[in-house]
Design a protein around this motif. Structure first.
Motif, PDB file in Angstrom:
ATOM      1  N   THR A   1       0.713  -1.141   0.019  1.00 44.02           N
ATOM      2  CA  THR A   1       0.094  -0.051   0.092  1.00 44.02           C
ATOM      3  C   THR A   1       0.874   1.251   0.018  1.00 44.02           C
ATOM      4  N   ILE A   2       0.142   2.434  -0.009  1.00 48.10           N
ATOM      5  CA  ILE A   2       0.964   3.687   0.053  1.00 48.10           C
ATOM      6  C   ILE A   2       1.462   3.980   1.346  1.00 48.10           C
ATOM      7  N   PHE A   3       1.224   3.105   2.382  1.00 47.36           N
ATOM      8  CA  PHE A   3       1.557   3.285   3.828  1.00 47.36           C
ATOM      9  C   PHE A   3       2.699   2.299   4.054  1.00 47.36           C
ATOM     10  N   GLY A   4       3.448   1.929   3.232  1.00 50.83           N
ATOM     11  CA  GLY A   4       4.550   0.976   3.418  1.00 50.83           C
ATOM     12  C   GLY A   4       4.176  -0.538   3.437  1.00 50.83           C
ATOM     13  N   PRO A   5       5.165  -1.372   3.475  1.00 50.79           N
ATOM     14  CA  PRO A   5       4.889  -2.719   3.113  1.00 50.79           C
ATOM     15  C   PRO A   5       3.929  -3.473   4.073  1.00 50.79           C
ATOM     16  N   LEU A   6       3.774  -2.990   5.403  1.00 48.78           N
ATOM     17  CA  LEU A   6       3.098  -3.209   6.355  1.00 48.78           C
ATOM     18  C   LEU A   6       1.523  -2.910   6.686  1.00 48.78           C
ATOM     19  N   GLY A   7       1.594  -1.635   5.754  1.00 47.65           N
ATOM     20  CA  GLY A   7       0.305  -0.735   5.840  1.00 47.65           C
ATOM     21  C   GLY A   7      -0.006   0.095   7.066  1.00 47.65           C
ATOM     22  N   LEU A   8       1.165   0.358   7.727  1.00 51.81           N
ATOM     23  CA  LEU A   8       1.345   1.093   9.033  1.00 51.81           C
ATOM     24  C   LEU A   8       1.658   2.363   8.603  1.00 51.81           C
ATOM     25  N   SER A   9       1.354   3.676   9.531  1.00 51.90           N
ATOM     26  CA  SER A   9       1.719   4.740   9.363  1.00 51.90           C
ATOM     27  C   SER A   9       1.844   5.212  11.002  1.00 51.90           C
ATOM     28  N   LEU A  10       2.770   6.103  11.165  1.00 51.01           N
ATOM     29  CA  LEU A  10       2.677   6.805  12.486  1.00 51.01           C
ATOM     30  C   LEU A  10       1.856   7.947  12.542  1.00 51.01           C
ATOM     31  N   ALA A  11       1.583   8.749  11.123  1.00 51.29           N
ATOM     32  CA  ALA A  11       0.955   9.928  11.249  1.00 51.29           C
ATOM     33  C   ALA A  11      -0.172  10.167  11.969  1.00 51.29           C
ATOM     34  N   PRO A  12      -1.016   9.262  12.320  1.00 47.02           N
ATOM     35  CA  PRO A  12      -2.181   9.339  13.052  1.00 47.02           C
ATOM     36  C   PRO A  12      -1.866   9.430  14.603  1.00 47.02           C
ATOM     37  N   ALA A  13      -0.676   8.764  15.107  1.00 42.65           N
ATOM     38  CA  ALA A  13      -0.316   8.820  16.368  1.00 42.65           C
ATOM     39  C   ALA A  13       0.267  10.040  16.817  1.00 42.65           C
ATOM     40  N   ILE A  14       1.072  10.657  15.752  1.00 37.45           N
ATOM     41  CA  ILE A  14       1.711  11.988  15.862  1.00 37.45           C
ATOM     42  C   ILE A  14       0.813  12.999  16.063  1.00 37.45           C
ATOM     43  N   ARG A  15      -0.140  12.891  15.057  1.00 38.70           N
ATOM     44  CA  ARG A  15      -1.020  14.195  15.108  1.00 38.70           C
ATOM     45  C   ARG A  15      -1.849  14.158  16.245  1.00 38.70           C
ATOM     46  N   LYS A  16      -2.222  12.974  17.024  1.00 41.80           N
ATOM     47  CA  LYS A  16      -2.981  13.083  18.347  1.00 41.80           C
ATOM     48  C   LYS A  16      -2.096  13.558  19.554  1.00 41.80           C
ATOM     49  N   ASN A  17      -0.764  13.327  19.501  1.00 42.19           N
ATOM     50  CA  ASN A  17      -0.087  13.698  20.449  1.00 42.19           C
ATOM     51  C   ASN A  17       0.399  15.155  20.212  1.00 42.19           C
ATOM     52  N   ARG A  18       0.173  16.077  21.000  1.00 43.27           N
ATOM     53  CA  ARG A  18       0.446  17.471  20.734  1.00 43.27           C
ATOM     54  C   ARG A  18       1.986  17.943  20.846  1.00 43.27           C
ATOM     55  N   SER A  19       2.506  17.142  21.709  1.00 42.16           N
ATOM     56  CA  SER A  19       3.877  17.583  22.014  1.00 42.16           C
ATOM     57  C   SER A  19       4.843  16.882  20.963  1.00 42.16           C
ATOM     58  N   VAL A  20       4.462  15.789  20.831  1.00 42.85           N
ATOM     59  CA  VAL A  20       5.150  15.210  19.542  1.00 42.85           C
ATOM     60  C   VAL A  20       5.157  15.810  18.478  1.00 42.85           C
ATOM     61  N   TYR A  21       3.896  16.147  18.005  1.00 43.34           N
ATOM     62  CA  TYR A  21       3.421  17.045  16.698  1.00 43.34           C
ATOM     63  C   TYR A  21       4.199  18.486  16.620  1.00 43.34           C
ATOM     64  N   ALA A  22       4.024  19.073  17.799  1.00 48.21           N
ATOM     65  CA  ALA A  22       4.989  20.251  17.787  1.00 48.21           C
ATOM     66  C   ALA A  22       6.267  20.026  17.743  1.00 48.21           C
ATOM     67  N   TRP A  23       7.028  19.101  17.829  1.00 47.88           N
ATOM     68  CA  TRP A  23       8.328  18.835  17.428  1.00 47.88           C
ATOM     69  C   TRP A  23       8.660  18.324  16.120  1.00 47.88           C
ATOM     70  N   VAL A  24       7.740  17.537  15.665  1.00 46.77           N
ATOM     71  CA  VAL A  24       7.921  16.911  14.407  1.00 46.77           C
ATOM     72  C   VAL A  24       7.238  17.796  12.949  1.00 46.77           C
ATOM     73  N   LYS A  25       6.322  18.707  13.428  1.00 45.13           N
ATOM     74  CA  LYS A  25       5.764  19.733  12.322  1.00 45.13           C
ATOM     75  C   LYS A  25       7.072  20.637  11.892  1.00 45.13           C
ATOM     76  N   PRO A  26       7.787  20.990  12.726  1.00 45.89           N
ATOM     77  CA  PRO A  26       8.761  22.161  12.046  1.00 45.89           C
ATOM     78  C   PRO A  26       9.481  21.358  11.235  1.00 45.89           C
ATOM     79  N   VAL A  27      10.137  20.031  11.541  1.00 50.17           N
ATOM     80  CA  VAL A  27      10.996  19.152  10.781  1.00 50.17           C
ATOM     81  C   VAL A  27      10.401  18.835   9.403  1.00 50.17           C
ATOM     82  N   ALA A  28       9.179  18.353   9.649  1.00 54.88           N
ATOM     83  CA  ALA A  28       8.440  18.133   8.406  1.00 54.88           C
ATOM     84  C   ALA A  28       8.211  19.239   7.249  1.00 54.88           C
TER      85      ALA A  28
END
Length: 129
Positions: free
Chosen positions: A2-29
């Motif tokens: 799939t477009i989400f990798g060979p296992l069909g897994l994506s970390l994006a939903p978990a990152i979006r839910k966690n505000r502190s991780v999202y605040a750290w990852v968003k500028p890098v992205a």
């Protein structure tokens, strides 16, 4: 696959839910998207998907005429910029808010249909007495 990798897994939903991780990852992205340079030649993220994949081929057939035209225009403009070894004018760069995923919903529906078709094709019928 799939477009989400060979296992069909994506970390994006978990990152979006966690505000502190999202605040750290968003500028890098955002930094990575700017450094990659595809917006500087007028392309959107979904323009970078590999067209040779069967699911993307079927999804491209589901685009509206306007979306297909806009996609071809972006490719021709990027090709011209590549020939000239220059970026397009800064006011024509794709802005982050314009870089929407126009092809992803179509690819996801194609993948879901393929999975459903596979399940129906490989159904096991058990006989009960």
């Amino acid at each position: 696959m799939t477009i989400f990798g060979p296992l069909g897994l994506s970390l994006a939903p978990a990152i979006r839910k966690n505000r502190s991780v999202y605040a750290w990852v968003k500028p890098v992205a955002d930094w990575y998207a700017n450094v990659s340079g595809y917006r500087k030649v007028g392309l959107k993220y979904d323009d970078l998907l590999v067209e040779e994949r069967p699911d993307v081929q079927r999804a491209l057939g589901r685009l509206t005429e306007r979306e297909a035209y806009d996609r071809q225009f972006r490719f021709r403009r990027a090709s011209q910029a590549s020939v000239l070894h220059d970026d397009i004018p800064k006011e024509e760069w794709i802005k982050p808010e314009e870089d929407v995923r126009y092809l992803k919903p179509h690819v996801q529906s194609v993948v879901a249909e393929d999975q459903e078709r596979w399940k129906w094709d490989n159904i096991e019928v058990k006989r009960t007495r």
